[in-house]
Enzyme design. Structure first.
Site, PDB file in Angstrom:
ATOM      1  N   ARG A  92     -31.588   7.300  13.255  1.00 24.43           N
ATOM      2  CA  ARG A  92     -32.941   7.148  13.809  1.00 24.43           C
ATOM      3  C   ARG A  92     -33.577   5.913  13.187  1.00 24.43           C
ATOM      4  O   ARG A  92     -33.022   5.309  12.260  1.00 24.43           O
ATOM      5  CB  ARG A  92     -33.798   8.397  13.509  1.00 24.43           C
ATOM      6  CG  ARG A  92     -33.234   9.698  14.036  1.00 24.43           C
ATOM      7  CD  ARG A  92     -33.298   9.818  15.546  1.00 24.43           C
ATOM      8  NE  ARG A  92     -34.652   9.814  16.074  1.00 24.43           N
ATOM      9  CZ  ARG A  92     -35.377  10.911  16.298  1.00 24.43           C
ATOM     10  NH1 ARG A  92     -34.891  12.096  16.015  1.00 24.43           N
ATOM     11  NH2 ARG A  92     -36.596  10.820  16.808  1.00 24.43           N
ATOM     12  N   GLU A 137     -44.516  10.325  25.723  1.00 26.43           N
ATOM     13  CA  GLU A 137     -44.499  11.597  26.465  1.00 26.43           C
ATOM     14  C   GLU A 137     -44.650  12.840  25.601  1.00 26.43           C
ATOM     15  O   GLU A 137     -44.560  13.949  26.105  1.00 26.43           O
ATOM     16  CB  GLU A 137     -43.230  11.694  27.326  1.00 26.43           C
ATOM     17  CG  GLU A 137     -41.896  11.688  26.597  1.00 26.43           C
ATOM     18  CD  GLU A 137     -41.584  10.357  25.958  1.00 26.43           C
ATOM     19  OE1 GLU A 137     -41.884  10.246  24.745  1.00 26.43           O
ATOM     20  OE2 GLU A 137     -41.064   9.458  26.600  1.00 26.43           O
ATOM     21  N   TRP A 172     -40.087   4.325  11.506  1.00 25.56           N
ATOM     22  CA  TRP A 172     -41.222   4.075  12.397  1.00 25.56           C
ATOM     23  C   TRP A 172     -42.395   3.423  11.671  1.00 25.56           C
ATOM     24  O   TRP A 172     -43.512   3.928  11.699  1.00 25.56           O
ATOM     25  CB  TRP A 172     -41.646   5.371  13.085  1.00 25.56           C
ATOM     26  CG  TRP A 172     -40.587   5.921  14.011  1.00 25.56           C
ATOM     27  CD1 TRP A 172     -39.333   5.434  14.220  1.00 25.56           C
ATOM     28  CD2 TRP A 172     -40.701   7.066  14.860  1.00 25.56           C
ATOM     29  NE1 TRP A 172     -38.646   6.178  15.134  1.00 25.56           N
ATOM     30  CE2 TRP A 172     -39.468   7.197  15.549  1.00 25.56           C
ATOM     31  CE3 TRP A 172     -41.710   7.992  15.110  1.00 25.56           C
ATOM     32  CZ2 TRP A 172     -39.243   8.226  16.464  1.00 25.56           C
ATOM     33  CZ3 TRP A 172     -41.479   9.007  16.012  1.00 25.56           C
ATOM     34  CH2 TRP A 172     -40.257   9.115  16.688  1.00 25.56           C
ATOM     35  N   ASP A 221     -32.859   8.225  28.382  1.00 23.54           N
ATOM     36  CA  ASP A 221     -31.699   8.600  27.566  1.00 23.54           C
ATOM     37  C   ASP A 221     -30.647   9.345  28.366  1.00 23.54           C
ATOM     38  O   ASP A 221     -30.470  10.558  28.195  1.00 23.54           O
ATOM     39  CB  ASP A 221     -32.176   9.487  26.407  1.00 23.54           C
ATOM     40  CG  ASP A 221     -33.197   8.783  25.535  1.00 23.54           C
ATOM     41  OD1 ASP A 221     -33.352   7.556  25.665  1.00 23.54           O
ATOM     42  OD2 ASP A 221     -33.830   9.465  24.716  1.00 23.54           O
ATOM     43  N   GLN A 276     -32.824  -2.521  17.986  1.00 23.28           N
ATOM     44  CA  GLN A 276     -33.901  -1.525  17.853  1.00 23.28           C
ATOM     45  C   GLN A 276     -34.204  -1.193  16.403  1.00 23.28           C
ATOM     46  O   GLN A 276     -35.252  -0.650  16.107  1.00 23.28           O
ATOM     47  CB  GLN A 276     -33.526  -0.255  18.623  1.00 23.28           C
ATOM     48  CG  GLN A 276     -32.259   0.419  18.131  1.00 23.28           C
ATOM     49  CD  GLN A 276     -32.090   1.829  18.696  1.00 23.28           C
ATOM     50  OE1 GLN A 276     -32.854   2.268  19.547  1.00 23.28           O
ATOM     51  NE2 GLN A 276     -31.097   2.539  18.210  1.00 23.28           N
ATOM     52  N   HIS A 330     -26.803  -0.497  24.995  1.00 23.01           N
ATOM     53  CA  HIS A 330     -27.310   0.387  23.936  1.00 23.01           C
ATOM     54  C   HIS A 330     -26.080   1.034  23.310  1.00 23.01           C
ATOM     55  O   HIS A 330     -25.179   1.478  24.024  1.00 23.01           O
ATOM     56  CB  HIS A 330     -28.255   1.433  24.521  1.00 23.01           C
ATOM     57  CG  HIS A 330     -29.118   2.107  23.498  1.00 23.01           C
ATOM     58  ND1 HIS A 330     -28.624   2.635  22.325  1.00 23.01           N
ATOM     59  CD2 HIS A 330     -30.468   2.323  23.464  1.00 23.01           C
ATOM     60  CE1 HIS A 330     -29.627   3.150  21.624  1.00 23.01           C
ATOM     61  NE2 HIS A 330     -30.755   2.971  22.281  1.00 23.01           N
ATOM     62  N   ASP A 364     -41.061   2.606  23.197  1.00 23.94           N
ATOM     63  CA  ASP A 364     -40.493   3.947  23.314  1.00 23.94           C
ATOM     64  C   ASP A 364     -41.600   5.003  23.306  1.00 23.94           C
ATOM     65  O   ASP A 364     -42.741   4.737  22.949  1.00 23.94           O
ATOM     66  CB  ASP A 364     -39.518   4.176  22.158  1.00 23.94           C
ATOM     67  CG  ASP A 364     -38.421   5.182  22.515  1.00 23.94           C
ATOM     68  OD1 ASP A 364     -38.367   5.621  23.677  1.00 23.94           O
ATOM     69  OD2 ASP A 364     -37.623   5.508  21.622  1.00 23.94           O
TER      70      ASP A 364
END
Lengths: 723, 723
Positions: free
Chosen positions: B313, B420, B316, B489, B300, B554, B417
């Site tokens: 993290r 939402e 992006w 998650d 990822q 993961h 990902d």
């Protein structure tokens, strides 16, 4: 209001209607923003040991858009509100409200009824009502009974239903979470023993809705207050006066005023002790040796105890326990001669399989369940019957229990516990729905005690005015039937929502609800989930208590986990110092109690009551005025040796240092003062007639025991020390 | 239904109306119990990092009592519902609904519009609608998208709003409380990434409401389902078929079906690793040495990382990070030749101050805030812009990013990902209200990926069908635009609402919502508040994953706190065993995937789908059917060496022992089987054509690594071991 206007005044056009009282807008109605909504819903009350979880399935809620002025006279109007339509299946609008507005005793009364159509389907009978009363953006709101988390209610909704107050009362606190997981007992910001459908606003307005059903007072909208009821209120009453003081005086006159407190209550400290006659005797001796001015022994276990997993509970059979308290009858007489009263405990239940239950049940004095059998309420490992106070015979019988078993026996006072548990599925003698009787129960229970005491006075005129009892549960009516409230079951901690700090909003919101006499368990009560009362907490709580009408201790539900007044000599000395401060203030306090009884001005007062022009004063919930001349800002946090506080405009003299502060108008000022243990920040108003008394109080205290800084060991609990 | 009746049928008298479809009552209307309620309210959406706290001030909600049949033809009706009144201030009833009922493609469609009066006050425009559809007391309900806590939805209300799923998702769990206190992230039983306004009922009925607004599907009333919407649904669609299988096939045909999964995805394990090219290479070698059948590396962090307090993290900005992944372009080619695909990651945001943001912002490709500036969303210590997918140019541009930066670069798949979080105050290019676009966003985001891949296939026909991407967020439309869901998650724990056990209801409720391909992060993801993934949890999760369409790992948000596939040799061997079980099932799984793609029957199925007569089957959420012939009952609790489970009627053969169970009809039976590590309870149906394959799978597994009982040390985490 222009002088030639009537107090009641409406302004209308074809569609809109505004109702004004003495020039203040009470409501504004338009078809788009109706004044009243009617509808139907089903409530769901889940109750476990006084913890209520209430939810609703709302079927519909309809704005009543249309209105007709049915009658119009000076100071009397009749208005019909109805749905915005005329004919449906041959019937009129099935929701309507007949509102009669009238000025009575300089107050506005809005009486509510409905017109029922013949043959109207029972499904249409509304059981939900919402009223939108006018609000101003900057209006501040207070009251709604005893509110522990917030003093200023604006910006939030307050469900009004008497219940346990919750343990922790804040979903962000770990204790609350534990209590919720254990038995849904954590509570929330609005849980209270004493809800009341009334508020006082900064517009100098007070409002009372006469409706015992579950209701929600929502002050979160910018331009109106939404008052929501699960039944039609019989009426609303509004008072409007030129000042906040006059406003609450008028409200207090409406609800009825408290009587005087006996002088003895204010002369010192009531020890909260238990364990038997000898223990009482011993603890009294210890306290007196340390110069604590003891005026009473409050032994909640005078009727015996039972041990449960919650801790030590009481035997709910209201008869002297001769085994636990041998010779108590004689001891009380001895103590009385020595200036010490004895106080006990009662609640409105009778323990299953014990003498009072066995006496009451065959007479039909106990409330029933839906199957016609005696309703046995689960109180946690024991069951009890509910004395049916709606049955005049039962009411009379229970007054007899109070008169004979308590008063004749020699009690000078007692805790009147409970009143907030009445299950909504109880079947009552009177036929009154328990959903309505639930919120009425605390006042009815207060009245039972009130009448018992009054009747007993008639036979004992020499004792007139010498008895005191105190309650935690309340509602409209408690004002006249209960002489003294106590704050219920605080945690033995510093938490804002359920610890020491919650005492002040509780006292002040009750003050804004017509009840002006409040006190609390010194050190708090609820000792669960690892909480233990520390020495420091006990001492700070005693400081606060010394500046309230009554100083009374409580060991808590798990006494051995808690620091007690006699846990060490320094604590005894500190209690003596604070007790003497309280005692020294007696002449001043007595004046305040008289003012409360005669004029309806509470003893503990929010700052804005006397300082309306101070905008900060409307938002302060951690300080109060003790009468007009003392400003109190107790230490509410651990490990503090000073406190920051707000001084309203004027010249204020710090009691302990004598330092003078000139607080400018109109906004007041903030300052920080030293606040050692034994020095709760207190200021007197410069120029007060009581200055000599206050200075004398200081001298008395200083002579007894010096103040000192908080140390780390003060935060250590009994159990920690015992390791 | 009698043969001569039309599918659409109404029964009326003067006041009442019942609508039937194929003989089943869809709704029953009477003035006392209206079918539809209209009203007005104001919503309040509080959002913090994808955690939504939604509340409402309901102004009114009015039952539309009156009805008129405006048109009536065979299989087409037009009905007007209106308030039970005719004339008000010269206007008609201001709330009304024009319902057109029609049979289209063997389904019932109820289209909803309103009649607007000329000059109608805008205040009367209803924005709240509640519909009461008929329900039977014993009716069971499923679907509403992906539901993690409940499979059978009857008895509860489900708010439908795409959001984070919550951490803990149960107010009685300590982790939930901690997450709530930290940032309101604890969630509740209905929080989901993939809500959907649809349900399937045991009446063989499916129902979909076309309404992206916030809504609540309440299945708690005994005689009706209350569907509540913050906007008028454009229509309801109902399908009714003779069996549950046919019912969900029909629903799937309506929503659109998933495509095939590439074979390679099912041939073994996709390792979830990160840290750079060398790390991937190393971990691949370790896995292969242990005989793990690796088919892919999912990294990822291919675009780089950032460290925040939450954990590691990602950066992006959807460009290969050449520093972290030197030579990745060449490595991918090498891996591919070796049968190992490389998978990456993308989401619909672009990181502030990075190249894609800088490219997109000047073009107006990023969504705006109310002040007309680029909306910067707080993702926890960094901000990102929202690619405005309602802007066709932005949509095209972002498809280009996927095609060029991901596909051309050599990715064979990626995690898609988010989707939402769209804040309700976003200003979109299309003018669509973000309150409506919010629930539409996940499907739009899926569509962006779908179109990018389809367009890329046109230029790369040799790669047709070889790409896979997977999402957590979804809604109506995701079925056809997203080939594979993953469960989001989960906590790295055993909790029912947010740990390993929640995977099964999630997969099955999605299966009842038209999405038949589901998988999860092996071992879970969320590693906060002291949670750490244990060896045992990892192993049990791998067992479950081996019996789902896709096995993918993961490391979690705090990899070092978690047990990983390569934490010891035994774990590697266990993963090899489970990977080979999965691989051995490929021919069977491929058939199921075809069945899902072509006929809309999901791969993982609730027991009742094939065993309707088994009343127990309707309530089971901890077992599932993997296709028609395998029954799976994974171990979902720690420290268990056996598992109790339910066998529907038939003859079932326990895979590992070969033991045969005769389960009587119609109720089935319960049994307990041994369930050592490496032996997830699986049964095949006696007489299945796949028996030889299943037996071969067993032999393969047993040859690799033996099963063994759970030991205490399996529960110890990495960090505990490292002490």
């Amino acid at each position: 209001m222009t002088p030639n206007q009537e107090p009641l005044h409406i302004i209308t056009d074809k569609k809109n209607l505004r109702l004004l009282f003495k020039g203040e807008e009470i409501f504004a109605h338009s078809p788009e923003q109706p004044f009243v909504y009617a509808g139907r819903g089903t409530g769901n009350y889940r109750m476990f040991r006084g913890n209520f979880h209430i939810s609703e399935r709302l079927k519909e809620l309809v704005g009543l858009q249309d209105w007709d002025l049915l009658e119009s006279e000076p100071n009397r109007l009749v208005i019909r509100f109805s749905q915005g339509c005329s004919i449906y299946h041959g019937r009129k609008s099935h929701y309507n409200l007949i509102l009669q507005a009238a000025v009575v005793s300089d107050r506005l009364e809005l009486s509510c009824t409905t017109e029922t159509e013949t043959g109207q389907a029972p499904q249409y009978k509304p059981n939900r009502w919402r009223f939108h009363f006018s609000a101003q953006t900057n209006e501040q709101v207070y009251g709604c009974g005893e509110q522990f988390s917030y003093l200023n209610l604006r910006g939030r909704a307050f469900p009004l239903w008497t219940s346990e107050q919750g343990v922790g009362r804040n979903k962000k606190s770990y204790v609350t979470w534990l209590a919720d997981v254990a038995e849904g007992a954590g509570g929330d910001y609005y849980w209270t023993f004493f809800p009341q459908t009334s508020f006082v606003s900064s517009r100098h307005l007070w409002c009372y809705a006469d409706c015992p059903a579950y209701s929600v007072f929502d002050f979160s909208a910018p331009d109106h207050h939404e008052l929501y009821f699960w039944d039609l209120p019989s009426r609303f009453v509004f008072g409007l006066k030129p000042s906040m003081v006059e406003t609450i005086q008028d409200q207090s006159a409406y609800f009825g005023r408290q009587g005087m407190l006996p002088d003895w209550v204010m002369e010192g400290v009531i020890l909260g002790v238990q364990g038997g006659t000898e223990t009482c005797e011993h603890k009294l001796a210890v306290a007196r040796k340390a110069h604590v001015p003891v005026v009473g022994i409050w032994a909640q276990d005078w009727e015996g105890i039972r041990i449960t997993s919650f801790g030590q509970r009481l035997r709910w059979n209201w008869v002297w326990d001769q085994e636990r308290y041998p010779g108590l009858d004689r001891a009380i007489k001895t103590w009385n001669r020595d200036g010490v009263r004895f106080l006990g405990y009662i609640n409105p239940y009778v323990l299953q399989d014990h003498s009072l239950f066995q006496e009451a049940e065959p007479q039909g004095y106990l409330a029933k369940n839906g199957e016609g059998r005696t309703y046995l309420v689960d109180f946690g490992e024991f069951y009890a019957g509910i004395v049916d106070l709606t049955n005049p015979e039962a009411f009379r019988w229970f007054k007899g229990v109070i008169k004979h078993n308590l008063l004749d026996f020699g009690l000078s006072g007692w805790m009147v516990d409970f009143g907030e548990y009445l299950p909504t599925d109880t079947v009552l003698y009177s036929g009154r729905s328990a959903e309505l009787a639930h919120n009425e129960w605390p006042a009815l229970w207060a009245r039972c005690n009130y009448e018992a005491v009054q009747e007993w006075y008639q036979d004992h005129p020499e004792k007139q005015g010498q008895i005191v009892y105190f309650m935690r549960a309340g509602g409209p009516g408690s004002q006249k039937w209960c002489p003294l409230m106590w704050a219920g079951d605080q945690n033995v901690d510093w938490s804002e929502d359920d610890g020491l700090p919650s005492i002040i909003p509780a006292a002040l919101s009750l003050a804004m609800s017509g009840h002006g006499l409040h006190h609390s368990d010194i050190g708090g009560y609820t000792t669960l989930f690892g909480m233990k009362r520390t020495k420091e907490l006990f001492m700070r709580w005693a400081e606060l208590a010394s500046l309230t009408p009554v100083m009374r201790g409580h060991e808590g539900n798990r006494p051995r986990d808690n620091w007690q007044f006699d846990s060490d000599q320094e604590t005894l000395a500190h209690l003596a110092r604070m007790g003497h401060l309280h005692r020294a203030l007696l002449p001043y306090l007595r004046t305040l109690v008289v003012e409360n009884a005669e004029r309806g001005i509470p003893v503990m007062r929010p700052l804005f009551l006397h300082y309306e022009e101070d905008s900060e004063a409307w938002h302060i919930k951690d300080q109060y005025l003790l009468g007009p001349d003392l400003l109190v800002a107790p230490v509410l946090e651990p490990a503090r040796n000073e406190r920051k506080l707000h001084l309203p405009p004027g010249i204020w003299c710090h009691l302990w240092s004598g330092e003078t502060f000139h607080s400018p108008g109109p906004a007041g000022m903030s300052c920080t003062v030293r606040a050692y243990l034994g020095e709760p920040p207190v200021f007197y108003r410069a120029g007060t007639a009581w200055e000599a008394l206050f200075r004398e109080a200081l001298t008395t205290c200083e002579a007894l025991y010096p103040s000192r800084p908080v140390s780390k060991t003060d935060a250590i609990t009994v159990q920690d020390i015992s390791k």
